[in-house]
Design an enzyme around this catalytic site. Sequence first.
Site, PDB file in Angstrom:
ATOM      1  N   ASP A 114      -8.383  -1.893  13.924  1.00  0.00           N
ATOM      2  CA  ASP A 114      -9.423  -1.780  13.463  1.00  0.00           C
ATOM      3  C   ASP A 114      -9.754  -3.371  12.458  1.00  0.00           C
ATOM      4  O   ASP A 114     -10.600  -2.911  11.300  1.00  0.00           O
ATOM      5  CB  ASP A 114     -10.091  -0.350  12.555  1.00  0.00           C
ATOM      6  CG  ASP A 114      -9.623  -0.233  10.817  1.00  0.00           C
ATOM      7  OD1 ASP A 114      -8.221  -1.060  10.886  1.00  0.00           O
ATOM      8  OD2 ASP A 114      -9.294   0.939  10.702  1.00  0.00           O
ATOM      9  N   GLU A 146     -10.174  -0.599   4.562  1.00  0.00           N
ATOM     10  CA  GLU A 146     -10.368  -0.485   6.574  1.00  0.00           C
ATOM     11  C   GLU A 146     -11.676  -0.862   5.997  1.00  0.00           C
ATOM     12  O   GLU A 146     -12.049  -2.090   5.484  1.00  0.00           O
ATOM     13  CB  GLU A 146     -11.025   1.510   6.027  1.00  0.00           C
ATOM     14  CG  GLU A 146      -9.348   1.926   5.894  1.00  0.00           C
ATOM     15  CD  GLU A 146      -8.789   2.050   7.300  1.00  0.00           C
ATOM     16  OE1 GLU A 146      -8.824   1.438   7.936  1.00  0.00           O
ATOM     17  OE2 GLU A 146      -8.212   3.020   7.958  1.00  0.00           O
ATOM     18  N   HIS A 155      -7.903  -3.983   9.632  1.00  0.00           N
ATOM     19  CA  HIS A 155      -7.350  -3.298   8.066  1.00  0.00           C
ATOM     20  C   HIS A 155      -6.441  -4.323   8.033  1.00  0.00           C
ATOM     21  O   HIS A 155      -5.828  -4.926   8.578  1.00  0.00           O
ATOM     22  CB  HIS A 155      -7.894  -2.373   8.009  1.00  0.00           C
ATOM     23  CG  HIS A 155      -6.004  -1.484   8.304  1.00  0.00           C
ATOM     24  ND1 HIS A 155      -6.182   0.058   9.153  1.00  0.00           N
ATOM     25  CD2 HIS A 155      -4.673  -1.755   8.693  1.00  0.00           C
ATOM     26  CE1 HIS A 155      -4.873   0.335   8.657  1.00  0.00           C
ATOM     27  NE2 HIS A 155      -4.156  -0.918   9.401  1.00  0.00           N
ATOM     28  N   ASP A 163       0.618  -1.343   0.019  1.00  0.00           N
ATOM     29  CA  ASP A 163       0.321   0.197   0.048  1.00  0.00           C
ATOM     30  C   ASP A 163       1.020   1.372   0.162  1.00  0.00           C
ATOM     31  O   ASP A 163       1.880   0.885  -0.160  1.00  0.00           O
ATOM     32  CB  ASP A 163      -1.347   0.100   1.305  1.00  0.00           C
ATOM     33  CG  ASP A 163      -0.037  -0.455   2.363  1.00  0.00           C
ATOM     34  OD1 ASP A 163       1.013  -0.167   2.639  1.00  0.00           O
ATOM     35  OD2 ASP A 163      -0.796  -0.747   3.600  1.00  0.00           O
TER      36      ASP A 163
HETATM   37  P1  PGA Z   1       1.302  -1.329  12.650  1.00  0.00           P
HETATM   38  O1  PGA Z   1       0.535  -1.623  11.652  1.00  0.00           O
HETATM   39  O2  PGA Z   1       2.146  -2.654  11.961  1.00  0.00           O
HETATM   40  O3  PGA Z   1       2.426  -0.201  12.834  1.00  0.00           O
HETATM   41  O4  PGA Z   1       0.530  -1.683  13.742  1.00  0.00           O
HETATM   42  C1  PGA Z   1      -0.512  -2.481  11.034  1.00  0.00           C
HETATM   43  C2  PGA Z   1      -0.963  -2.036  10.109  1.00  0.00           C
HETATM   44  O5  PGA Z   1      -1.757  -0.953   9.877  1.00  0.00           O
HETATM   45  O6  PGA Z   1      -1.444  -2.697   8.704  1.00  0.00           O
END
Ligand code: PGA
Length: 260
Positions: free
Chosen positions: A136, A143, A138, A67
């Site tokens: 959340d 999302e 995702h 992404d």
């Molecule tokens: P993080 O992000 O590893 O910094 O918690 C995970 C994500 O948002 O996919």
Amino acid sequence: MEVVIVPDATAGGELIAEAIASLVRRKPDALLGVATGSTPLPIYEALAGKVRAGAVDASRARICQLDEYVGLPAGHPESYRSVVLREVVEPLGLDESSFIGPDGSAEDVQAACEAYDRALSEAGGVDLQLLGIGTDGHIGFNEPCSSLASRTRIKTLTRQTRADNARFFDSPDEVPHHVITQGIGTILEARHLVLLATGEGKAEAVAQSVEGPVAALVPASALQLHRHATVVVDEAAASKLKLADYFRATYAAKPAWQGL
Ligand code: PGA
């Protein structure tokens, strides 16, 4: 879906790095899909250590992006292209020609999304896609309520994801609202999905993804639809799994030759 509970993030990083090394030994030009964020860093450190120690030759491996933020100027240090080059491509001793990613600064974002989806197919498809998980639920930047069939496209971040990612920017207002993300349908085309989650903050999202119904409301639950999905969690991220004891016993009894 296989769930592996490890003592801590370092052990998770080592386990996944060994799975990647084993893939690259079998297929030297494997296409490795990488994730950004804090969670996968122990994987990249362990993998770079193996390369430095001569335990694996990753010189023909190819790296692709999951992404990207939309609208950050090219070369911005927090664009995911910059992050992946800094944290994965350079430490593995690869150069930029082994990397593919979407163009987050394109004038025509939709065309950039479609071009990236095509580029992944033309590269032969992703062999192993690393994933993190948002609080959340995702995956990538898909999302809640992202279509389970979605392709690479533009998405709008939730308020929560922008707040979660504010730590990487000088001020919360600088976190872009829009992103390009591989769609859930795109992610599901990778041959092996490996999600790493660490820390108590991910426990609820992990439990819903692994043990809840498949639902667009919890994008990571789409891993239940994949034939080869591995979820690696530390004890804290596993703390809300009802089947934790079963997952522990299954992994403890797994023949070592099977790998992940
Ligand atoms: P993080 O992000 O590893 O910094 O918690 C995970 C994500 O948002 O996919």
